[in-house]
Scaffold this active site. Structure first.
Site, mmCIF file in Angstrom:
data_model
loop_
_atom_site.group_PDB
_atom_site.id
_atom_site.type_symbol
_atom_site.label_atom_id
_atom_site.label_comp_id
_atom_site.label_asym_id
_atom_site.label_seq_id
_atom_site.Cartn_x
_atom_site.Cartn_y
_atom_site.Cartn_z
ATOM 1 N N HIS A 93 52.579 64.499 44.347
ATOM 2 C CA HIS A 93 53.260 65.461 43.468
ATOM 3 C C HIS A 93 54.725 65.081 43.332
ATOM 4 O O HIS A 93 55.334 64.584 44.282
ATOM 5 C CB HIS A 93 53.140 66.890 44.016
ATOM 6 C CG HIS A 93 53.513 67.024 45.445
ATOM 7 N ND1 HIS A 93 52.649 66.649 46.468
ATOM 8 C CD2 HIS A 93 54.648 67.443 46.049
ATOM 9 C CE1 HIS A 93 53.236 66.859 47.630
ATOM 10 N NE2 HIS A 93 54.464 67.322 47.406
ATOM 11 N N HIS A 101 58.463 66.543 42.697
ATOM 12 C CA HIS A 101 59.318 67.731 42.679
ATOM 13 C C HIS A 101 60.369 67.536 41.597
ATOM 14 O O HIS A 101 61.011 66.481 41.541
ATOM 15 C CB HIS A 101 60.085 67.880 44.000
ATOM 16 C CG HIS A 101 59.233 68.119 45.203
ATOM 17 N ND1 HIS A 101 59.105 69.356 45.779
ATOM 18 C CD2 HIS A 101 58.481 67.281 45.960
ATOM 19 C CE1 HIS A 101 58.326 69.275 46.849
ATOM 20 N NE2 HIS A 101 57.928 68.029 46.980
HETATM 21 P P1 AMP Z 1 55.891 67.909 50.124
HETATM 22 O O1 AMP Z 1 56.679 68.167 51.383
HETATM 23 O O2 AMP Z 1 56.553 66.908 49.220
HETATM 24 O O3 AMP Z 1 54.432 67.604 50.403
HETATM 25 O O4 AMP Z 1 55.968 69.270 49.318
HETATM 26 C C1 AMP Z 1 54.931 70.188 49.207
HETATM 27 C C2 AMP Z 1 55.462 71.326 48.383
HETATM 28 O O5 AMP Z 1 54.376 72.115 47.939
HETATM 29 C C3 AMP Z 1 56.414 72.238 49.150
HETATM 30 O O6 AMP Z 1 57.675 72.279 48.470
HETATM 31 C C4 AMP Z 1 55.708 73.585 49.124
HETATM 32 O O7 AMP Z 1 56.593 74.653 48.986
HETATM 33 C C5 AMP Z 1 54.796 73.445 47.933
HETATM 34 N N1 AMP Z 1 53.587 74.268 47.989
HETATM 35 C C6 AMP Z 1 52.675 74.322 48.979
HETATM 36 N N2 AMP Z 1 51.679 75.187 48.673
HETATM 37 C C7 AMP Z 1 51.989 75.674 47.444
HETATM 38 C C8 AMP Z 1 51.361 76.629 46.575
HETATM 39 N N3 AMP Z 1 50.217 77.233 46.917
HETATM 40 N N4 AMP Z 1 51.962 76.907 45.395
HETATM 41 C C9 AMP Z 1 53.121 76.295 45.063
HETATM 42 N N5 AMP Z 1 53.742 75.393 45.818
HETATM 43 C C10 AMP Z 1 53.196 75.087 47.007
#
Ligand code: AMP
Ligand code: ZN
Length: 138
Positions: A100, A102
């Site tokens: 993903h 950001h």
């Molecule tokens: P990463 O550390 O790059 O894997 O980031 C994962 C991101 O996904 C974090 O910023 C979380 O806040 C976000 N996240 C996890 N679960 C959800 C969800 N159900 N809806 C929206 N964002 C999420």
């Protein structure tokens, strides 16, 4: 695993999300633990762990989606800047094992900091690492 993956569950509609946009290839939603208003995630609809796993064609569609969403987020928030961040694997802070991007709108004095002091190469280390990377590329 795509079965248990939280982003796959969101895409399948099994759990709710703040969806902003989707097309055939990508899905975009607001991060539920945002570090700035409008903090957005862009994910491929198919489950791949990192940039090393996703096929190039899918990656092209993903990056096109990232650009589209960045334009929308920046315009909607009037942000004078933005960060696009991709964490790869646990050691780099990847918590969700479904690639993903950001998109984080940035403002002057917004108090978001990346504390990354520059390192100094040891004697011969720079040449060695350059040679090793070039060798992999051959
Ligand atoms: P990463 O550390 O790059 O894997 O980031 C994962 C991101 O996904 C974090 O910023 C979380 O806040 C976000 N996240 C996890 N679960 C959800 C969800 N159900 N809806 C929206 N964002 C999420
Ligand atoms: Zn997934």
């Amino acid at each position: 695993m795509a079965e248990e993956c939280i982003f796959c569950k969101i895409i399948r509609g099994e759990i709710p999300s703040d969806k902003i946009y989707e097309n055939k290839h990508i899905f975009s939603l607001l991060d539920n633990n945002p570090i700035a208003p409008g903090h957005t995630l862009v994910i491929p609809k198919k489950h791949f762990k990192t940039i090393l796993d996703i096929p190039e064609q899918e990656l092209c569609e993903l990056i096109k989606g990232v650009k589209k969403m960045t334009m929308a987020v920046v315009e909607a928030t009037d942000a004078p800047g933005f960060n696009i961040i991709v964490n790869g694997k646990k050691a780099a802070g990847q918590l969700v094992d479904h690639i993903h991007f950001h998109i984080i709108p940035r403002f002057k004095h917004d108090n978001i900091r990346y504390e990354c002091p520059a390192i100094k190469y040891k004697e011969g280390q720079k040449q060695e690492i350059m040679d090793r990377i070039k060798k992999v590329l051959k």
